[in-house]
Design a protein around this motif. Structure first.
Motif, PDB file in Angstrom:
ATOM      1  N   TRP A 264      76.543 110.314 106.348  1.00  0.00           N
ATOM      2  CA  TRP A 264      76.529 109.906 104.951  1.00  0.00           C
ATOM      3  C   TRP A 264      75.339 108.992 104.686  1.00  0.00           C
ATOM      4  O   TRP A 264      75.149 107.984 105.349  1.00  0.00           O
ATOM      5  N   ARG A 266      73.076 107.262 101.212  1.00  0.00           N
ATOM      6  CA  ARG A 266      73.120 107.098  99.752  1.00  0.00           C
ATOM      7  C   ARG A 266      72.108 108.017  99.085  1.00  0.00           C
ATOM      8  O   ARG A 266      70.956 108.087  99.479  1.00  0.00           O
ATOM      9  N   PRO A 268      71.222 109.798  94.922  1.00  0.00           N
ATOM     10  CA  PRO A 268      70.895 109.282  93.593  1.00  0.00           C
ATOM     11  C   PRO A 268      71.922 108.258  93.112  1.00  0.00           C
ATOM     12  O   PRO A 268      73.116 108.399  93.346  1.00  0.00           O
ATOM     13  N   THR A 269      71.427 107.236  92.443  1.00  0.00           N
ATOM     14  CA  THR A 269      72.271 106.129  91.995  1.00  0.00           C
ATOM     15  C   THR A 269      71.983 105.793  90.536  1.00  0.00           C
ATOM     16  O   THR A 269      70.839 105.887  90.087  1.00  0.00           O
ATOM     17  N   ALA A 270      72.988 105.419  89.825  1.00  0.00           N
ATOM     18  CA  ALA A 270      72.817 104.899  88.459  1.00  0.00           C
ATOM     19  C   ALA A 270      73.563 103.572  88.373  1.00  0.00           C
ATOM     20  O   ALA A 270      74.638 103.413  88.953  1.00  0.00           O
ATOM     21  N   GLU A 271      72.990 102.618  87.673  1.00  0.00           N
ATOM     22  CA  GLU A 271      73.610 101.300  87.586  1.00  0.00           C
ATOM     23  C   GLU A 271      73.381 100.705  86.205  1.00  0.00           C
ATOM     24  O   GLU A 271      72.310 100.865  85.602  1.00  0.00           O
ATOM     25  N   THR A 284      77.654 110.198  83.739  1.00  0.00           N
ATOM     26  CA  THR A 284      76.682 109.739  84.738  1.00  0.00           C
ATOM     27  C   THR A 284      76.933 110.405  86.084  1.00  0.00           C
ATOM     28  O   THR A 284      75.993 110.835  86.761  1.00  0.00           O
ATOM     29  N   ALA A 285      78.213 110.488  86.483  1.00  0.00           N
ATOM     30  CA  ALA A 285      78.541 111.125  87.761  1.00  0.00           C
ATOM     31  C   ALA A 285      78.096 112.575  87.784  1.00  0.00           C
ATOM     32  O   ALA A 285      77.559 113.072  88.783  1.00  0.00           O
ATOM     33  N   LEU A 288      74.346 112.712  88.234  1.00  0.00           N
ATOM     34  CA  LEU A 288      73.936 112.387  89.610  1.00  0.00           C
ATOM     35  C   LEU A 288      74.176 113.559  90.548  1.00  0.00           C
ATOM     36  O   LEU A 288      73.354 113.841  91.433  1.00  0.00           O
ATOM     37  N   THR A 289      75.296 114.269  90.388  1.00  0.00           N
ATOM     38  CA  THR A 289      75.559 115.411  91.261  1.00  0.00           C
ATOM     39  C   THR A 289      74.543 116.521  91.045  1.00  0.00           C
ATOM     40  O   THR A 289      74.235 117.279  91.970  1.00  0.00           O
ATOM     41  N   THR A 292      71.219 116.152  93.262  1.00  0.00           N
ATOM     42  CA  THR A 292      71.259 116.234  94.720  1.00  0.00           C
ATOM     43  C   THR A 292      71.736 117.598  95.160  1.00  0.00           C
ATOM     44  O   THR A 292      72.207 118.407  94.350  1.00  0.00           O
TER      45      THR A 292
END
Length: 303
Positions: A264, A266, A268-271, A284-285, A288-289, A292
């Motif tokens: 595993w 990390r 793509p990330t969003a904050e 957002t989820a 992000l999917t 990748t």
């Protein structure tokens, strides 16, 4: 000519057949002294009257090596402790532990009984934890007494633990747990001179003979890619002093192929510095999917 494990004492669990037997023979060929553990159970964990541990130990001795059988249940505290004690009482030391014992009780999730879940998790996950714990306690004591070991632990996971496998929820969960146990043990035990790695092998054994029913031996070279003996050279190297500096790693091993697994990481990330609403979190989820790669397919999944 000496081997890369000359003089080392190695305990292998589930060493009566299949991968475990291949590992024990390979270690012996490289000069190791063996504790050959096998409870002698059937594929589903029920007792087998013809325990093979003594047969493998005799096979090693007949070839000029040193080996003693151990028939304890390594998924119990007493059995795991006696495994370590057998090595110490017989050879005066323990250098390498190979956790390999296991069996299957395959069912689809809706048909999987609690007993079948518990039995498989017990032998695979608890059967890794307890020998690891008792061996580590010995090595920690040695280190604190000023005798730092050059110790090795090789755990056995599976592609089912890495990717999942349809009809094997209990087995997949246990094998995934072994991966996490490996990472924690590598981090905790490094200070005592202990390296911990895991393999995810693919080979023809009693547990997989239906999957790998055909020999697949290449007629021109005689090479059988599904032979369990193909996996053992990597295990022997991981269990030797030659593997210095390699710890907390997971390797796939099959035929003539070795792969380091990245695990595993990390992506793509969003904050944002506020609480998400369910709608925004979902939007957002999903975004992000889409950024990748999709996950690898589960073994047995209908695509």
């Amino acid at each position: 000519m000496t081997g890369i494990c000359d003089g080392r004492v190695v305990a292998v669990t589930g060493a009566g057949r299949g991968l475990g037997r291949a590992h024990a023979l390979a270690f012996a060929a490289e000069g190791a002294r063996l504790v050959v553990n096998d409870l002698g159970t059937g594929l589903d964990g029920t007792p087998d009257p013809d325990s093979p541990a003594a047969q493998v130990a005799e096979e090693i001795r007949a070839a000029g090596g040193q080996a003693v059988p151990h028939g304890g249940d390594i998924a119990t505290t007493d059995g795991a402790a006696s495994l370590v004690r057998t090595a110490l009482e017989t050879y005066g030391r323990l250098d390498t532990l190979v956790n390999n014992a296991g069996f299957l009780r395959d069912r689809m999730l809706v048909n999987l009984d609690e007993d079948d879940w518990d039995a498989v998790v017990r032998v695979h996950l608890t059967g890794h934890f307890l020998p690891l714990k008792h061996a580590a306690a010995h090595w920690r004591a040695e280190a604190k007494a000023g005798r730092p070991p050059v110790a090795r632990i090789v755990n056995t996971s599976s592609g089912a633990g890495l990717l999942g496998s349809v009809g094997q929820a209990n087995y997949s969960a246990a094998k995934a747990g072994i991966l996490a146990l490996t990472l924690v043990a590598a981090a905790e035990l490094a200070r005592y001179g202990v390296q911990v790695n895991a393999i995810a092998p693919a080979a023809r054994t009693r547990m997989t003979e239906q999957v790998f029913a055909e020999s697949m031996t290449a007629p021109d070279t005689g090479f059988d890619p599904m032979s369990p003996h193909n996996v053992s050279p990597l295990v022997v190297w991981l269990g030797s002093e030659a593997s210095a500096g390699v710890t907390g790693r997971v390797f796939e091993a099959e035929g003539g192929r070795i792969t380091v697994m990245n695990g595993w990481r990390r992506g793509p990330t969003a904050e944002k510095h506020a609480r998400w609403t369910p709608q925004d979190a979902g939007k957002t989820a999903r975004k992000l999917t889409e950024q990748t790669d999709p996950p690898e397919p589960v073994y047995g999944e209908q695509l």
